[in-house]
Write an enzyme that holds these catalytic residues in place. Structure first.
Site, PDB file in Angstrom:
ATOM      1  N   ARG A  27       5.604  -2.743   4.465  1.00 39.28           N
ATOM      2  CA  ARG A  27       6.436  -3.043   5.867  1.00 39.28           C
ATOM      3  C   ARG A  27       6.325  -1.581   6.275  1.00 39.28           C
ATOM      4  O   ARG A  27       6.932  -1.455   7.506  1.00 39.28           O
ATOM      5  CB  ARG A  27       7.536  -3.488   4.864  1.00 39.28           C
ATOM      6  CG  ARG A  27       7.856  -4.865   4.697  1.00 39.28           C
ATOM      7  CD  ARG A  27       9.022  -4.836   4.269  1.00 39.28           C
ATOM      8  NE  ARG A  27       9.833  -4.140   2.889  1.00 39.28           N
ATOM      9  CZ  ARG A  27      10.623  -3.964   2.333  1.00 39.28           C
ATOM     10  NH1 ARG A  27      11.251  -4.484   2.212  1.00 39.28           N
ATOM     11  NH2 ARG A  27      10.892  -2.553   1.383  1.00 39.28           N
TER      12      ARG A  27
ATOM     13  N   ALA B 148       1.293  -1.054  -0.269  1.00 38.85           N
ATOM     14  CA  ALA B 148      -0.279  -0.185   0.235  1.00 38.85           C
ATOM     15  C   ALA B 148       1.114   0.938  -0.114  1.00 38.85           C
ATOM     16  O   ALA B 148       0.204   2.510  -0.403  1.00 38.85           O
ATOM     17  CB  ALA B 148      -0.790  -0.102   1.207  1.00 38.85           C
TER      18      ALA B 148
ATOM     19  N   HIS C  54       0.474  -6.754 -22.749  1.00 35.23           N
ATOM     20  CA  HIS C  54      -0.722  -5.781 -22.640  1.00 35.23           C
ATOM     21  C   HIS C  54      -1.255  -6.147 -24.698  1.00 35.23           C
ATOM     22  O   HIS C  54      -2.459  -6.368 -25.103  1.00 35.23           O
ATOM     23  CB  HIS C  54      -0.636  -4.316 -23.052  1.00 35.23           C
ATOM     24  CG  HIS C  54      -0.333  -3.677 -21.156  1.00 35.23           C
ATOM     25  ND1 HIS C  54      -0.381  -4.712 -20.185  1.00 35.23           N
ATOM     26  CD2 HIS C  54       0.467  -3.452 -21.025  1.00 35.23           C
ATOM     27  CE1 HIS C  54      -0.145  -4.093 -19.350  1.00 35.23           C
ATOM     28  NE2 HIS C  54       0.812  -3.264 -19.669  1.00 35.23           N
TER      29      HIS C  54
ATOM     30  N   LYS D 213       9.081   3.300 -25.371  1.00 34.99           N
ATOM     31  CA  LYS D 213       9.706   4.484 -24.046  1.00 34.99           C
ATOM     32  C   LYS D 213      10.219   5.762 -24.731  1.00 34.99           C
ATOM     33  O   LYS D 213      10.772   5.531 -25.578  1.00 34.99           O
ATOM     34  CB  LYS D 213      10.388   4.502 -23.316  1.00 34.99           C
ATOM     35  CG  LYS D 213       9.461   3.020 -22.384  1.00 34.99           C
ATOM     36  CD  LYS D 213       9.030   3.442 -21.252  1.00 34.99           C
ATOM     37  CE  LYS D 213       7.998   2.054 -20.791  1.00 34.99           C
ATOM     38  NZ  LYS D 213       6.955   2.385 -19.628  1.00 34.99           N
TER      39      LYS D 213
HETATM   40  N1  LIG Z   1       3.591   1.834 -11.023  1.00 33.97           N
HETATM   41  C1  LIG Z   1       3.073   1.752 -12.046  1.00 33.97           C
HETATM   42  O1  LIG Z   1       2.581   1.744 -12.887  1.00 33.97           O
HETATM   43  C2  LIG Z   1       2.532  -0.167 -12.436  1.00 33.97           C
HETATM   44  C3  LIG Z   1       3.232  -1.822 -11.850  1.00 33.97           C
HETATM   45  N2  LIG Z   1       2.597  -2.669 -11.941  1.00 33.97           N
HETATM   46  C4  LIG Z   1       3.618  -4.271 -10.338  1.00 33.97           C
HETATM   47  O2  LIG Z   1       3.322  -3.782  -9.883  1.00 33.97           O
HETATM   48  C5  LIG Z   1       3.211  -3.854  -8.529  1.00 33.97           C
HETATM   49  C6  LIG Z   1       3.789  -2.797  -7.937  1.00 33.97           C
HETATM   50  O3  LIG Z   1       4.216  -1.983  -8.477  1.00 33.97           O
HETATM   51  P1  LIG Z   1       4.575  -0.376  -7.618  1.00 33.97           P
HETATM   52  O4  LIG Z   1       3.606   0.129  -7.040  1.00 33.97           O
HETATM   53  O5  LIG Z   1       5.244   0.319  -8.781  1.00 33.97           O
HETATM   54  O6  LIG Z   1       6.026  -1.201  -7.339  1.00 33.97           O
HETATM   55  P2  LIG Z   1       6.633  -0.450  -6.274  1.00 33.97           P
HETATM   56  O7  LIG Z   1       8.226  -0.781  -6.464  1.00 33.97           O
HETATM   57  O8  LIG Z   1       6.718   1.145  -5.678  1.00 33.97           O
HETATM   58  O9  LIG Z   1       6.389  -1.253  -4.852  1.00 33.97           O
HETATM   59  C7  LIG Z   1       5.848  -1.053  -3.754  1.00 33.97           C
HETATM   60  C8  LIG Z   1       5.979  -1.309  -2.454  1.00 33.97           C
HETATM   61  O10 LIG Z   1       6.410  -2.767  -2.412  1.00 33.97           O
HETATM   62  C9  LIG Z   1       7.307  -2.899  -1.642  1.00 33.97           C
HETATM   63  N3  LIG Z   1       8.645  -2.943  -1.195  1.00 33.97           N
HETATM   64  C10 LIG Z   1       9.312  -2.717  -3.159  1.00 33.97           C
HETATM   65  N4  LIG Z   1      10.667  -3.586  -3.015  1.00 33.97           N
HETATM   66  C11 LIG Z   1      10.537  -4.119  -2.524  1.00 33.97           C
HETATM   67  C12 LIG Z   1      11.409  -5.554  -2.419  1.00 33.97           C
HETATM   68  N5  LIG Z   1      12.381  -5.260  -2.940  1.00 33.97           N
HETATM   69  N6  LIG Z   1      11.137  -6.007  -1.429  1.00 33.97           N
HETATM   70  C13 LIG Z   1      10.509  -5.795  -0.491  1.00 33.97           C
HETATM   71  N7  LIG Z   1       9.249  -5.532  -0.593  1.00 33.97           N
HETATM   72  C14 LIG Z   1       9.005  -4.004  -1.407  1.00 33.97           C
HETATM   73  C15 LIG Z   1       7.579  -0.631  -1.306  1.00 33.97           C
HETATM   74  O11 LIG Z   1       6.688  -0.857   0.273  1.00 33.97           O
HETATM   75  P3  LIG Z   1       7.510  -1.065   1.273  1.00 33.97           P
HETATM   76  O12 LIG Z   1       9.009  -0.916   1.687  1.00 33.97           O
HETATM   77  O13 LIG Z   1       6.459   0.272   2.597  1.00 33.97           O
HETATM   78  O14 LIG Z   1       7.362  -3.166   1.885  1.00 33.97           O
HETATM   79  C16 LIG Z   1       6.638  -0.683  -2.064  1.00 33.97           C
HETATM   80  O15 LIG Z   1       5.369   0.359  -1.202  1.00 33.97           O
HETATM   81  C17 LIG Z   1       4.469  -4.051  -9.677  1.00 33.97           C
HETATM   82  O16 LIG Z   1       4.372  -5.651  -9.354  1.00 33.97           O
HETATM   83  C18 LIG Z   1       4.578  -3.985 -10.462  1.00 33.97           C
HETATM   84  O17 LIG Z   1       5.188  -4.547 -12.010  1.00 33.97           O
HETATM   85  C19 LIG Z   1       1.881  -3.219 -12.938  1.00 33.97           C
HETATM   86  C20 LIG Z   1       1.594  -1.736 -14.105  1.00 33.97           C
HETATM   87  C21 LIG Z   1       1.999  -0.700 -13.835  1.00 33.97           C
HETATM   88  O1  LIG Z   2       2.058  -1.672 -17.551  1.00 35.90           O
HETATM   89  C1  LIG Z   2       2.441  -0.503 -17.832  1.00 35.90           C
HETATM   90  O2  LIG Z   2       1.634  -0.026 -18.278  1.00 35.90           O
HETATM   91  C2  LIG Z   2       2.070   1.413 -18.323  1.00 35.90           C
HETATM   92  C3  LIG Z   2       1.098   1.524 -19.170  1.00 35.90           C
HETATM   93  O3  LIG Z   2       0.033   1.988 -19.418  1.00 35.90           O
HETATM   94  P1  LIG Z   2      -1.331   2.815 -19.856  1.00 35.90           P
HETATM   95  O4  LIG Z   2      -1.936   2.960 -18.930  1.00 35.90           O
HETATM   96  O5  LIG Z   2      -0.431   4.802 -18.747  1.00 35.90           O
HETATM   97  O6  LIG Z   2      -0.855   3.440 -20.781  1.00 35.90           O
HETATM   98  C4  LIG Z   2       3.629   1.627 -17.897  1.00 35.90           C
HETATM   99  O7  LIG Z   2       4.044   2.665 -18.050  1.00 35.90           O
HETATM  100  C5  LIG Z   2       3.987   0.500 -17.771  1.00 35.90           C
HETATM  101  O8  LIG Z   2       5.646   0.788 -17.644  1.00 35.90           O
HETATM  102  C6  LIG Z   2       3.750  -0.742 -17.490  1.00 35.90           C
HETATM  103  O9  LIG Z   2       4.877  -1.685 -16.859  1.00 35.90           O
END
Ligand SMILES: NC(=O)C1=CN([C@@H]2O[C@H](COP(=O)(O)OP(=O)(O)OC[C@H]3O[C@@H](n4cnc5c(N)ncnc54)[C@H](OP(=O)(O)O)[C@@H]3O)[C@@H](O)[C@H]2O)C=CC1
Ligand SMILES: O=C1O[C@H](COP(=O)(O)O)[C@@H](O)[C@H](O)[C@H]1O
Length: 568
Positions: free
Chosen positions: A122, A89, A317, A413
């Site tokens: 965490r 979260a 996608h 990108k």
């Molecule tokens: N961001 C995006 O736009 C998109 C993300 N995703 C997928 O969604 C998931 C979450 O993405 P996103 O929110 O960007 O990820 P983050 O890197 O922000 O990680 C989410 C949370 O996971 C915990 N975390 C990060 N790294 C680690 C680690 N190495 N070990 C343990 N805990 C860790 C952290 O919380 P804490 O330290 O508080 O535990 C962090 O706030 C991923 O699988 C990503 O591939 C898919 C599509 C788009």
């Molecule tokens: O899954 C992903 O999608 C975003 C693009 O999503 P969009 O809805 O904003 O078009 C991309 O930026 C990211 O690299 C990828 O992990």
């Protein structure tokens, strides 16, 4: 006259009073069922969100025309709690997409009366701090601002936080205790959204399912991509998840499937006579799936460098959209029927060859006095990284419908624009009477159907038309369905649709494990070859149209990318 009530929200008074005749409260219906009210007769027709009647009868036998008997089987009244736990979260996706989508669903009255949300990560945070964090990203739709502040307060009051490790059964037991306390002894369904990096998916699922699953209702887990890096790691992830969850508890999300225009693809194909007869090698010359972003991987370099654009965008996608585009007509709109057809078409696809792929990587560039860093200049990316930030590929489906038709994909990108679209280029008109009016370039005169997924959603068809006047000059014009003009309401975010589907147990837009296997089979040999041979990507400047190699690849199959200047 039949009135369609939109998903979830505001069952109107007429509906409610009709519903009372049947002794149902508003909350007794699964939220997204659509009611058609034949007010004269107090008849209901119940539909799930995919438009498939729950009490489906064949239209041919005329039964659908008959009034429904009052005794029609209606769903049981349920007053379950819903507890959603956002695991991770504190992260980017949770803040940017998941909490705002949950709020939008709450605002639209799509969530059960008794619902709570827990954030889990965490990072140490109080409930108040979580609320403070997420309140910054909650927004109301432009056309729905009524009581927005109050609604936000109400929503935030239902959000709680628990700090814990992702591999700690003890911490998940504590979460379970807190959940139970808030659920207040009522039977409860639990949804976990894994918004964490993939290396901790399995630990989190083990602990959540072992220590915090519902004892009185269903437990479902939404899993974010990436689902592995290749066929083997994906299969391993599936095996590990299935140690703790049944397949029907796993909701593998691909948020592109929740986008409005992607949802509409099947409607366009299967509910209009004018398209489906043309949907084959007989009339279609090529199909293009184009994704571009006008920003780089800044801030996500750590994740991205391990995956690259083929895994990040193409294998999921774009391939998912391709499968929906090219599948045969499913037996019904039921999730399994649709996914069966997607699997079939994916399994008919040829494995990708190195010769049919071009890869690129963006380099630094100065635009309008502002300098943009190249991919490898990002401190989270190794200096010598060969990870592609751009790729173009030509794919083929070896079946009767699509034999020989190139399906081209392009994803990148740090390009000049942000867009996602599907372009269908049709064949030349045989023996065209107006050939002379087009000049030498017959390709310019062929019809093209464009589904612009984003931004500015639209469907348009390029047609040839006579320029009004005494002469015979032809012009290429668009028959244009521009969403913002036709449907001025704000389009819900993909995550809203998908979260709601997961809550309702609708699996149509989630990826089944055999779909995933089929998708990886197409890309895995290529990915391995790129990596073992250390193929260097063609460099392209930040903000450009990408590597010229993409044009040569298309030309190899007599194709011109539809998104090039002057052709759009
Ligand atoms: N961001 C995006 O736009 C998109 C993300 N995703 C997928 O969604 C998931 C979450 O993405 P996103 O929110 O960007 O990820 P983050 O890197 O922000 O990680 C989410 C949370 O996971 C915990 N975390 C990060 N790294 C680690 C680690 N190495 N070990 C343990 N805990 C860790 C952290 O919380 P804490 O330290 O508080 O535990 C962090 O706030 C991923 O699988 C990503 O591939 C898919 C599509 C788009
Ligand atoms: O899954 C992903 O999608 C975003 C693009 O999503 P969009 O809805 O904003 O078009 C991309 O930026 C990211 O690299 C990828 O992990």
């Amino acid at each position: 006259m039949a009135t369609q009530i939109s998903p979830c929200s505001s069952l109107n008074q007429e509906t409610l009073s009709s519903a009372k005749l049947f002794n149902f409260s508003k909350k007794s219906f699964p939220s997204r069922w659509v009611f058609k009210i034949h007010s004269k007769f107090n008849q209901f027709e119940l539909k799930s969100s995919n438009g498939y009647p729950l009490n489906a009868v064949s239209l041919q036998d005329g039964a659908a025309e008959k009034p429904l008997a009052k005794e029609v089987a209606l769903p049981e009244q349920t007053e379950s709690n819903l507890s959603v736990t956002v695991v991770g979260a504190s992260g980017d996706l949770a803040k940017k997409k998941i909490f705002p989508a949950l709020f939008a669903l709450f605002y639209e009255d799509c969530l059960p009366q008794n619902f709570i949300i827990f954030g889990y990560a965490r990072t140490k945070m109080t409930d108040e701090e979580l609320r403070e964090n997420i309140s910054r990203t909650l927004t109301c739709r432009i056309d729905k601002r009524e009581n927005c502040g109050d609604k936000m307060e109400e929503f935030l009051a239902r959000c709680f936080y628990h700090s814990g490790q992702y591999n700690s059964e003890q911490n998940f037991t504590e979460l379970d205790d807190k959940l139970k306390q808030k659920e207040d002894g009522k039977s409860s369904n639990r949804l976990f959204y894994l918004s964490i990096p993939p290396n901790i998916f399995v630990d989190a699922v083990r602990c959540a399912s072992g220590k915090a699953s519902s004892k009185t209702g269903w437990t479902r887990v939404i899993v974010e991509k990436p689902f592995g890096r290749d066929s083997e790691s994906s299969a391993e992830l599936t095996r590990s998840l299935k140690k703790y969850l049944a397949e029907d508890q796993i909701f593998r999300i691909d948020h592109y499937l929740g986008k409005e225009l992607v949802e509409n693809l099947s409607v366009l194909r299967f509910s209009n006579l004018v398209f489906e007869p043309l949907w084959s090698r007989n009339y279609i010359r090529n199909v293009q799936f184009i994704f571009s972003e006008d920003f780089g991987t800044e801030g996500r370099g750590g994740y991205f460098d391990n995956y690259g654009i083929i895994r990040d965008i193409m294998q999921n996608h774009l391939l998912q959209i391709l499968a929906l585009f090219a599948m045969e007509t499913p037996v019904s709109l039921d999730a399994e029927d649709i996914r069966n057809e997607k699997v079939k078409v994916l399994r008919s696809m040829r494995r990708l060859n190195l010769e049919d792929v071009v890869i690129g990587q963006y380099k630094g560039q100065s635009i309008g006095g502002k300098s943009y860093l190249g991919y490898t200049e990002d401190p989270t990316v190794p200096n010598n990284s060969l990870t592609p930030t751009f790729a173009a590929a030509a794919l083929f489906i070896d079946n009767a419908r699509w034999d020989g038709v190139p399906f081209l994909m392009k994803a990148g990108k740090a390009l000049n624009t942000r867009r996602a679209e599907i372009r269908v280029q049709f064949r030349h008109v045989p023996g065209n009477l107006y050939k002379r009016n087009f000049g030498m370039d017959m390709d310019k005169a062929t019809n093209e159907l464009v589904l612009r997924v984003q931004p500015d959603e639209a469907i348009y068809l390029k047609v040839n038309n006579k320029v009004p006047g005494l002469g015979m000059r032809l012009d290429r014009s668009d028959l244009n369905l521009l969403y913002r003009t036709r449907y001025p309401k704000e389009i819900p975010d993909a995550y809203e649709r998908l979260l709601l589907d997961a809550i309702e147990g609708e699996r149509r837009l989630f990826i089944r494990s055999d779909e995933l296997d089929a998708a990886w089979s197409i890309f895995t040999p290529l990915l391995k070859e790129l990596e073992t041979k250390k193929i260097a990507p063609e460099l392209y400047p930040y903000g450009s149209r990408g590597p010229v190699g993409a044009h040569y690849l298309a030309a190899k199959y007599n194709v011109r990318w539809g998104d090039i200047a002057g052709e759009e």
